[in-house]
Scaffold this motif. Structure first.
Motif, PDB file in Angstrom:
ATOM      1  N   VAL A  73      -8.439  -2.132   4.485  1.00 59.86           N
ATOM      2  CA  VAL A  73      -7.784  -1.583   3.535  1.00 59.86           C
ATOM      3  C   VAL A  73      -7.007  -0.488   3.814  1.00 59.86           C
ATOM      4  CG1 VAL A  73      -8.607   0.199   1.655  1.00 59.86           C
ATOM      5  CG2 VAL A  73      -9.796  -1.614   2.038  1.00 59.86           C
ATOM      6  N   SER A  74      -7.846   0.412   5.028  1.00 60.60           N
ATOM      7  CA  SER A  74      -6.354   1.575   5.018  1.00 60.60           C
ATOM      8  C   SER A  74      -5.478   0.825   5.618  1.00 60.60           C
ATOM      9  CB  SER A  74      -7.199   2.475   7.267  1.00 60.60           C
ATOM     10  OG  SER A  74      -6.819   3.148   7.182  1.00 60.60           O
ATOM     11  N   SER A  75      -5.190  -0.137   6.422  1.00 58.10           N
ATOM     12  CA  SER A  75      -4.265  -0.813   6.917  1.00 58.10           C
ATOM     13  C   SER A  75      -3.183  -1.407   5.702  1.00 58.10           C
ATOM     14  CB  SER A  75      -4.248  -1.745   7.326  1.00 58.10           C
ATOM     15  OG  SER A  75      -3.518  -2.436   7.484  1.00 58.10           O
ATOM     16  N   ASN A  76      -3.874  -1.525   4.729  1.00 57.66           N
ATOM     17  CA  ASN A  76      -3.243  -2.177   3.400  1.00 57.66           C
ATOM     18  C   ASN A  76      -2.703  -0.294   2.897  1.00 57.66           C
ATOM     19  OD1 ASN A  76      -3.174  -4.871   4.148  1.00 57.66           O
ATOM     20  ND2 ASN A  76      -5.729  -4.810   2.274  1.00 57.66           N
ATOM     21  N   ILE A  77      -3.722   0.449   2.447  1.00 58.44           N
ATOM     22  CA  ILE A  77      -3.413   1.220   1.639  1.00 58.44           C
ATOM     23  C   ILE A  77      -1.558   2.431   3.010  1.00 58.44           C
ATOM     24  CG2 ILE A  77      -3.651   3.997   1.675  1.00 58.44           C
ATOM     25  CD1 ILE A  77      -6.340   3.223   1.207  1.00 58.44           C
ATOM     26  N   MET A  78      -1.958   1.986   4.198  1.00 58.65           N
ATOM     27  CA  MET A  78      -0.305   3.058   5.310  1.00 58.65           C
ATOM     28  C   MET A  78       0.422   1.959   4.387  1.00 58.65           C
ATOM     29  SD  MET A  78      -2.091   3.889   8.428  1.00 58.65           S
ATOM     30  CE  MET A  78      -3.071   2.659   8.286  1.00 58.65           C
ATOM     31  N   LYS A  79       0.430   0.718   4.753  1.00 59.47           N
ATOM     32  CA  LYS A  79       1.613  -0.527   4.114  1.00 59.47           C
ATOM     33  C   LYS A  79       2.204  -0.216   2.667  1.00 59.47           C
ATOM     34  CE  LYS A  79       0.058  -4.697   6.537  1.00 59.47           C
ATOM     35  NZ  LYS A  79      -0.683  -6.373   6.639  1.00 59.47           N
TER      36      LYS A  79
END
Length: 336
Positions: free
Chosen positions: A145-151
């Motif tokens: 989720v963190s990675s997707n939010i940063m994307k």
């Protein structure tokens, strides 16, 4: 105790019963349903969510009732239902949404799914809110989720003109696909004219992307081109005694490197006319000059291809470079 309380109420009824009265009666009668109903009606979802902890602490019957999963509730328990309700109340307000994850994370069935939805709903345009969202992801081990939010943040900033912030968040997310596409767009933009002005406009972003992000013919060439332009400028301005040799070395690295697109060979050599024609002495030796002559010949052959893209150069650029290389070769032979 419950019977005594009921008898007291009947003997001395009140004209306006207090909202605590029915709650106390429910507690004395060990009536879980009444307690929850009165908590919900009189005190709201906060009281219900926390009263359950008290009810289950000393009653096996209440614990069984509140922890049992019900099909009608979506295979969750009454306890989880009321925690979800209270978490939704918290999450709906900008000042309390950060508390919601505490309650959602305690709901084993549906809590984590709703927590992910809550985190995805947070705005990414403000760094303070974004950092808080990422911190919550870290606390609850939500790496994907963190990675997707940063994307999402990276794409948002890029589309709204904040290129540096966009690249930064995509790098944090390790989104190699989008970074490579950005690098290719940047390379195409700078490479259209390969002029000092166009490069200076994008130099900061090229530096931020780094040379490790290199699609075919990409930023590795631009980084080497940056070093070459700096050395060449110092040589032309006479600011450094060793600038001429540095410029020659940068030129040879560019011409010999596979990452340098063939269509840029002539522009690079045309930029280097002052190096090739320096009046004091030949800066390139025989071997280096022969390498550049071979590159120039390959370039001349490549121009015959129908898909070849011409650079924006004067018509006499090719002949000027060929003459300068031939002159330098003769001077280098005499000097050696």
């Amino acid at each position: 105790m419950y019977s005594l309380a009921q008898k007291c109420i009947q003997l001395k009824p009140t004209s306006s019963p207090h909202k605590l009265m029915q709650l106390l009666v429910g507690l004395l009668g060990d009536n879980t349903e009444v307690v929850l109903a009165e908590c919900s009606r009189g005190f709201g979802p906060w009281m219900v969510a926390h009263a359950i902890e008290l009810l289950t602490a000393g009653s096996n019957q209440a614990e069984l009732l509140l922890h049992e999963e019900h099909h009608i509730l979506g295979e969750i328990s009454i306890e989880e239902l009321h925690r979800l309700v209270y978490a939704q109340v918290l999450s709906s307000h900008v000042l309390t949404w950060q508390i919601g994850p505490i309650y959602l994370a305690s709901c084993m069935k549906q809590g984590m799914g709703l927590l992910e939805i809550l985190l995805y709903r947070q705005p990414v345009q403000h760094n303070q809110c974004l950092l808080k969202t990422l911190e919550i992801c870290r606390l609850y081990d939500l790496g994907e989720v963190s990675s997707n939010i940063m994307k999402i943040a990276g794409v948002y900033h890029w589309k709204h003109g904040r290129k540096g912030s966009g690249v930064f968040w995509l790098q944090q997310a390790r989104d190699e696909g989008r970074l490579n596409r950005i690098a290719q767009q940047l390379f195409d933009s700078v490479g259209k004219s390969i002029s000092g002005e166009s490069f200076q406009q994008w130099e900061g972003l090229i530096e931020l992307l780094g040379s490790e992000c290199k699609p075919a013919g990409g930023l590795e060439f631009l980084h080497k081109y940056r070093d070459f332009k700096k050395s060449l400028q110092q040589f032309c301005e006479g600011k450094a005694t060793d600038a001429a040799q540095q410029a020659v070395e940068s030129l040879m690295l560019l011409m010999a490197n596979p990452s340098t697109p063939q269509r840029f060979w002539l522009p690079l050599l045309y930029d280097s006319l002052k190096l090739l024609s320096w009046h004091e002495r030949p800066l390139l030796n025989v071997s280096q000059t022969n390498i550049l002559l071979n590159k120039l010949q390959q370039f001349s052959m490549a121009r015959l291809r129908p898909d070849f893209v011409e650079a924006n150069l004067p018509p006499q650029a090719l002949s000027s470079v060929r003459l300068a290389l031939a002159t330098n070769l003769g001077r280098a032979i005499l000097e050696e």
